[in-house]
Design a protein around this motif. Structure first.
Motif, PDB file in Angstrom:
ATOM      1  N   MET A 119       0.857  -1.183   0.000  1.00  0.00           N
ATOM      2  CA  MET A 119       0.000   0.000   0.000  1.00  0.00           C
ATOM      3  C   MET A 119       0.893   1.234   0.000  1.00  0.00           C
ATOM      4  O   MET A 119       1.822   1.334   0.801  1.00  0.00           O
ATOM      5  CB  MET A 119      -0.920  -0.002   1.225  1.00  0.00           C
ATOM      6  CG  MET A 119      -1.941  -1.124   1.213  1.00  0.00           C
ATOM      7  SD  MET A 119      -3.160  -1.000   2.561  1.00  0.00           S
ATOM      8  CE  MET A 119      -2.131  -1.374   3.975  1.00  0.00           C
ATOM      9  N   THR A 120       0.617   2.155  -0.920  1.00  0.00           N
ATOM     10  CA  THR A 120       1.448   3.352  -1.038  1.00  0.00           C
ATOM     11  C   THR A 120       0.602   4.605  -0.875  1.00  0.00           C
ATOM     12  O   THR A 120      -0.627   4.575  -1.019  1.00  0.00           O
ATOM     13  CB  THR A 120       2.161   3.395  -2.400  1.00  0.00           C
ATOM     14  OG1 THR A 120       1.180   3.471  -3.443  1.00  0.00           O
ATOM     15  CG2 THR A 120       3.014   2.152  -2.604  1.00  0.00           C
ATOM     16  N   ASP A 121       1.286   5.728  -0.604  1.00  0.00           N
ATOM     17  CA  ASP A 121       0.587   7.002  -0.475  1.00  0.00           C
ATOM     18  C   ASP A 121       0.545   7.712  -1.824  1.00  0.00           C
ATOM     19  O   ASP A 121       0.894   7.129  -2.859  1.00  0.00           O
ATOM     20  CB  ASP A 121       1.244   7.869   0.600  1.00  0.00           C
ATOM     21  CG  ASP A 121       2.713   8.164   0.294  1.00  0.00           C
ATOM     22  OD1 ASP A 121       3.128   8.028  -0.885  1.00  0.00           O
ATOM     23  OD2 ASP A 121       3.450   8.538   1.231  1.00  0.00           O
ATOM     24  N   LEU A 122       0.137   8.977  -1.822  1.00  0.00           N
ATOM     25  CA  LEU A 122       0.010   9.722  -3.074  1.00  0.00           C
ATOM     26  C   LEU A 122       1.343   9.889  -3.794  1.00  0.00           C
ATOM     27  O   LEU A 122       1.372  10.059  -5.014  1.00  0.00           O
ATOM     28  CB  LEU A 122      -0.601  11.101  -2.801  1.00  0.00           C
ATOM     29  CG  LEU A 122      -2.082  11.121  -2.407  1.00  0.00           C
ATOM     30  CD1 LEU A 122      -2.519  12.539  -2.082  1.00  0.00           C
ATOM     31  CD2 LEU A 122      -2.944  10.533  -3.517  1.00  0.00           C
ATOM     32  N   ASP A 123       2.439   9.838  -3.059  1.00  0.00           N
ATOM     33  CA  ASP A 123       3.763   9.979  -3.665  1.00  0.00           C
ATOM     34  C   ASP A 123       4.378   8.643  -4.047  1.00  0.00           C
ATOM     35  O   ASP A 123       5.535   8.589  -4.465  1.00  0.00           O
ATOM     36  CB  ASP A 123       4.700  10.714  -2.696  1.00  0.00           C
ATOM     37  CG  ASP A 123       4.225  12.134  -2.407  1.00  0.00           C
ATOM     38  OD1 ASP A 123       3.699  12.770  -3.347  1.00  0.00           O
ATOM     39  OD2 ASP A 123       4.359  12.590  -1.250  1.00  0.00           O
ATOM     40  N   GLY A 124       3.620   7.555  -3.879  1.00  0.00           N
ATOM     41  CA  GLY A 124       4.133   6.240  -4.220  1.00  0.00           C
ATOM     42  C   GLY A 124       5.020   5.625  -3.159  1.00  0.00           C
ATOM     43  O   GLY A 124       5.662   4.599  -3.406  1.00  0.00           O
ATOM     44  N   GLN A 125       5.051   6.214  -1.984  1.00  0.00           N
ATOM     45  CA  GLN A 125       5.871   5.680  -0.899  1.00  0.00           C
ATOM     46  C   GLN A 125       5.073   4.665  -0.082  1.00  0.00           C
ATOM     47  O   GLN A 125       3.864   4.830   0.111  1.00  0.00           O
ATOM     48  CB  GLN A 125       6.349   6.817   0.011  1.00  0.00           C
ATOM     49  CG  GLN A 125       7.213   7.845  -0.704  1.00  0.00           C
ATOM     50  CD  GLN A 125       8.447   7.221  -1.316  1.00  0.00           C
ATOM     51  OE1 GLN A 125       9.161   6.449  -0.669  1.00  0.00           O
ATOM     52  NE2 GLN A 125       8.707   7.556  -2.580  1.00  0.00           N
ATOM     53  N   PRO A 126       5.731   3.597   0.403  1.00  0.00           N
ATOM     54  CA  PRO A 126       5.016   2.589   1.200  1.00  0.00           C
ATOM     55  C   PRO A 126       4.322   3.213   2.402  1.00  0.00           C
ATOM     56  O   PRO A 126       4.868   4.091   3.074  1.00  0.00           O
ATOM     57  CB  PRO A 126       6.129   1.626   1.628  1.00  0.00           C
ATOM     58  CG  PRO A 126       7.186   1.797   0.583  1.00  0.00           C
ATOM     59  CD  PRO A 126       7.141   3.241   0.186  1.00  0.00           C
TER      60      PRO A 126
END
Length: 487
Positions: free
Chosen positions: A354-361
């Protein structure tokens, strides 16, 4: 319909080299009109081809002459190959309602004599008669259906754009997206690399979203077929039956850079291109110069008829004329095979990410339970709102949602942060407590602070199962926490 067909055959010899001639007669009842097919095999010295000629139909003439008596049947006349340059011979006035056509194909001569087996007022279907290099059979095919007629690619786009789907994928690295096109209400074609290592996939057409399963996958030729849990589109597209040519006008219709549906027109620059893409050699590709971008992978490449001539595959975004598409004549047989016998993609052996809007875990240690599918729904929704794609945003709701309402509520705002505080199950439903930050123009802040330009929100999202996905039902204030506060 309702007619009984009989078939009889006999053989005879010809004075021309004693080549065998096969006569097949078919009768339809109750009328005794006949269909005769004569196939003659010529030797090497025979003429290779002749233009069509017309002859009266042999058989008994049942019309009465002026004396009231039946006329004698006309004599049987064997069609004679015309001299070179012969343009045809008209039937006599009395026999124009009956005709025969002869044609020679290479080493095989086929003479087809047709007599009406239907009422005169009924139109006869158009058929095509073909012959191979032996005289064993004549193949009769129905004429192909006429292609749609448009005056421009723009018209073709308007007629077919409703069948283009957005693909959203959760894979081993996080989230990815691309384009696809519907060939049936629950079947879509895309590029295989779009769904490579996909743990989950969903297709979106307009305001409708559904879970999708990969039922056909060929990474070497970069073609995949997906089936949705429910039908999601009344509009469909079809593959072309003829190969595209250099110089043809074409267009890609897809979700460039993940934005709303886009149309890019161009021209076919080359065929049978062979390239290395990510360490894998691909050949037989169509080269074109449409302005396709990342996100267009899997999009249909259409011609002016609106039919699919290729599947957008790869390209160098900064170089004009360097876009590549899989030829429709390569993709279509694969799709037909998968429809008959599904060949799913191999399941990836990796955990959900699952990642955030910036593609970070996304940090998950404090969650009561991880809900990756539900979280992906929220990520698709937020990203769509941020880019002004309110139709896609509305598709992430379990019930009907008017895109205009979403636009009115967030036209000047942007979500800059979106994080999960907790996730849990509530019966069959799912709940995600999320906090996010919005920036907006003065006058568009919260109801009690409209002049506020930066706001922190904290609320629960209730999601319910729908079309194989968990989609948004409503938002609620989180218990014990203020719903909004200034940044």
């Amino acid at each position: 319909m309702g007619r009984t067909w009989g078939m009889a055959s006999s053989t005879s010899s010809s004075a021309r080299g004693n080549a065998p001639r096969r006569v097949m007669e078919s009768r339809c009842w109750p009328r005794r009109s006949t269909v005769r097919i004569m196939v003659r095999v010529y030797g090497e010295r025979d003429p290779p081809s002749f233009p069509a000629v017309t002859h009266p139909l042999p058989g008994r003439d049942r019309r009465a002459d002026r004396t009231g008596h039946r006329r004698a049947p006309p004599p049987w006349t064997t069609p004679t190959p015309p001299e070179r340059g012969y343009s045809g011979q008209k039937a006599s006035g009395e026999d124009r309602n009956m005709w025969a056509r002869s044609a020679w194909f290479g080493a095989v001569g086929v003479v087809v004599l047709l007599g009406a087996c239907t009422k005169p007022a009924e139109p006869s279907p158009t058929v095509t008669v073909t012959a191979g290099t032996t005289a064993s059979a004549a193949v009769v095919k129905k004429a192909a259906a006429p292609e749609p007629t448009f005056t421009s690619l723009s018209e073709a786009f308007k007629a077919t754009s409703g069948a283009v789907a957005r693909v959203e994928v959760a894979n081993c690295a996080g989230y990815a997206g691309g384009s696809a096109f519907m060939i049936e209400p629950d079947l879509a074609v895309t590029a295989a690399h779009v769904v490579q290592e996909a743990k989950r996939a969903r297709l979106i057409v307009g305001t409708t979203a559904s879970n999708a399963t990969v039922i056909g996958y060929d990474l070497a030729r970069d073609v995949a077929l997906l089936r949705t849990d429910v039908p999601i589109s009344e509009d469909t597209m079809t593959f072309t039956e003829k190969r595209v040519s250099v110089g043809d006008e074409v267009a890609t219709v897809g979700f460039s850079l993940g934005d709303s549906l886009a149309f890019h027109s161009g021209t076919v620059n080359g065929l049978d291109r062979k390239v290395n893409i990510n360490g894998r050699t691909h050949s037989g590709l169509i080269q074109h110069d449409t302005a396709a971008q990342p996100g267009d992978s899997g999009a249909p490449l259409i011609d002016v008829t609106g039919r699919v001539v290729g599947i957008q595959d790869a390209g160098i975004p900064s170089t004009a004329g360097q876009r590549l598409a899989v030829d429709a004549l390569v993709a279509e047989p694969l799709v037909q095979d998968w429809k008959a016998a599904p060949a799913p993609a191999p399941s990836p052996n990796c955990p959900d990410v699952m990642t955030d809007l910036d593609g970070q875990p996304l940090p998950t240690p404090s969650f009561r339970v991880e809900l990756p599918s539900s979280w992906q729904t929220l990520m698709i929704y937020v990203a769509a709102v941020n880019r002004g794609d309110y139709t896609t945003a509305a598709s992430q709701f379990a019930g009907p949602k008017d895109p205009q309402i979403l636009e009115d509520g967030s036209q000047t705002s942007q979500i800059t942060e979106f994080t999960a505080r907790d996730m849990w199950q509530q019966g069959k439903d799912r709940v995600i407590w999320a906090e996010f930050v919005t920036t907006q123009d003065p006058g568009f802040g919260p109801a009690d602070r409209p002049a506020e330009e930066c706001t922190i929100w904290s609320q629960d999202y209730l999601l319910a199962p729908h079309n194989g996905l968990y989609l948004i039902v409503k938002t609620l204030p989180h218990e014990g926490v203020t719903r909004t506060r200034p940044c």
